[in-house]
Design an enzyme around this catalytic site. Structure first.
Site: not given
Ligand code: CTP
Length: 410
Positions: A209-212, A277
């Site tokens: 995943g990512n931090r968005s 994102a």
């Protein structure tokens, strides 16, 4: 900008420390030619004296529903107003107005009007960030209230953060804007916005995943709905998405699901805003069972996902405006400009996620807007709602320019 000559403005003032700045707003409205009727709550009177507004405004201050000289003041004020501006708007005022409570003259006047309403929240950062307060603001915005601020800056007691009353000049500009009818400039338009970070499963338990957080995408959805658009919000955080009329939320998880939803919905959209994102790569195949530590570090092979924005750039419908985002850590302008061209977008909203208070999970952001005609605008640190406003202003401008070139009007 509109002209305020002869316009009747009810200036509501509630009990926050920023009440003293309402004096400046009052003066500016009067200077711009408006007829200003001040309504102060009991709390406001603890911060500023009625005499100050009596001296500056066009009418005496009113504070009570029970004025013998002036029966049913709220209907007179509400029906006679061309606009109502509440400055500052405390958390309590926002809550009362959202739920239709009319315990005092100001809230009763807000319920007794069909005029546009401008709300200028001001409070401490902790209060402003409370989910209850944020939800009230989102609902009020979706019902058509114009929300101005708050800004980021020094607060009472010396704290720094989001919650400072918007600048008096910005408040007067907002009153002019709503009176000029500019508040609903997306009426009849469909806006598709994506929000949040995609999650690409590795196994039933883990994902890449990512931090968005989805906050900027959701702020765009709320702002577009407030301006009259039908909003389709494809979000990986649907529970955090605004639950307000005018916004249809489509929950997705992976880049492939987002691509499918966007490809299905984009042909009906006048504006597509890719704030999400999206993962560039996903694991090849998903393990059926949880991967066990005892099996040692897994080797995860990756394959590319569809670049949704680039696909939109290739398949756009006539007149559609496509907006991409670029979260960068170095060479902001060069990287963003390269994405603008490579993906065929009309506008790129670029932010440096390493700068303080910007980007992932913050309630504030600072961006540079680059358009396909070489235009550039810097939007300094502000709440994500204000950033959303600037992005939509720029997107609407682009659409108008396209239409003007094609000899079309809306
Ligand atoms: N984007 C997309 N589909 C992808 C990847 C990105 O639609 N598979 C969109 C994002 O929503 C954003 C824009 O493209 O609007 C730029 O995303 P970003 O991740 O910054 O760009 P990339 O092309 O992935 O480039 P890089 O990761 O190398 O910076």
């Amino acid at each position: 900008m509109g002209d305020l000559t002869g316009r009747r403005i009810v200036l509501g003032v509630t009990g926050g420390i920023a009440a003293y700045k309402a004096v400046d707003v009052c003066r500016r409205l009067v200077d711009a030619g408006a007829h200003v009727a001040p309504v102060l709550t009991k709390g406001a009177l603890r911060f500023v004296g009625a005499a100050t507004f009596d001296a500056l405004a066009s009418e005496r201050v009113q504070t009570s529903l029970w004025d013998e000289q002036n029966p049913i003041p709220h209907t007179r004020l509400g029906q006679g107003a061309d606009a109502i501006v509440v400055c500052p708007a405390t958390a309590r005022l926002l809550s009362d107005y959202r739920s239709g409570r009319s315990g005092d003259l100001l809230t009763a006047t807000l319920l007794a009007t069909r005029a546009p309403v401008v709300l200028c929240p001001a409070m401490h950062t902790e209060m402003w960030e409370q989910p209850a307060v944020q939800e009230n603001v989102q609902v009020l915005a979706a019902r058509g209230a114009e929300i101005v601020g708050p800004d980021v800056g020094r607060l009472a007691g010396g704290d720094m953060g989001a919650g400072r009353l918007a600048a008096p000049s910005a408040i007067v500009d907002a009153v002019e804007r709503v009176l000029a009818g500019g508040g609903r400039d997306l009426e009849g338009r469909t806006v598709l916005v994506t929000a949040g970070g995609t999650r690409e499963p590795i196994c039933p338990v883990r994902y890449i995943g990512n931090r968005s957080s989805g906050k900027q995408g959701h702020a765009l959805a709320v702002e577009a709905a407030a301006r009259g658009a039908k909003v389709l919000c494809v979000s990986t955080v649907p529970r955090g998405a605004p639950d307000v009329p005018g916004i249809e939320v489509v929950g997705v998880d992976t880049a492939a699901e987002m691509a499918e939803a966007v490809q299905r919905l984009a042909p009906g959209a006048d504006y597509v805003l890719m704030a999400a994102a999206v993962a560039d790569f996903r694991p090849v195949g998903v393990a059926d069972q949880k991967m066990k530590k005892a099996d040692g570090p897994p080797e995860i092979r990756l394959e590319p996902t569809t670049d949704i924005l680039a696909e939109l750039g290739r398949t756009r419908t006539p007149g559609q405006v496509i907006v991409g985002f670029a979260a960068e850590t170095t060479d902001l302008r060069q990287n963003a400009a390269a994405k603008l061209t490579a993906k065929g977008a009309d506008l790129i909203v670029a932010n440096d996620v390493t700068a303080p208070d910007t980007g992932f999970d913050h309630d504030t952001n600072a961006v540079v807007l680059l358009d396909a005609e070489g235009g550039e605008a810097v939007v300094p640190l502000a709440g994500k709602r204000q950033i959303a406003r600037a992005v939509l202003d720029a997107a609407i401008d682009i659409r108008h320019r396209h239409n003007a070139r094609n000899g079309e009007t809306e």
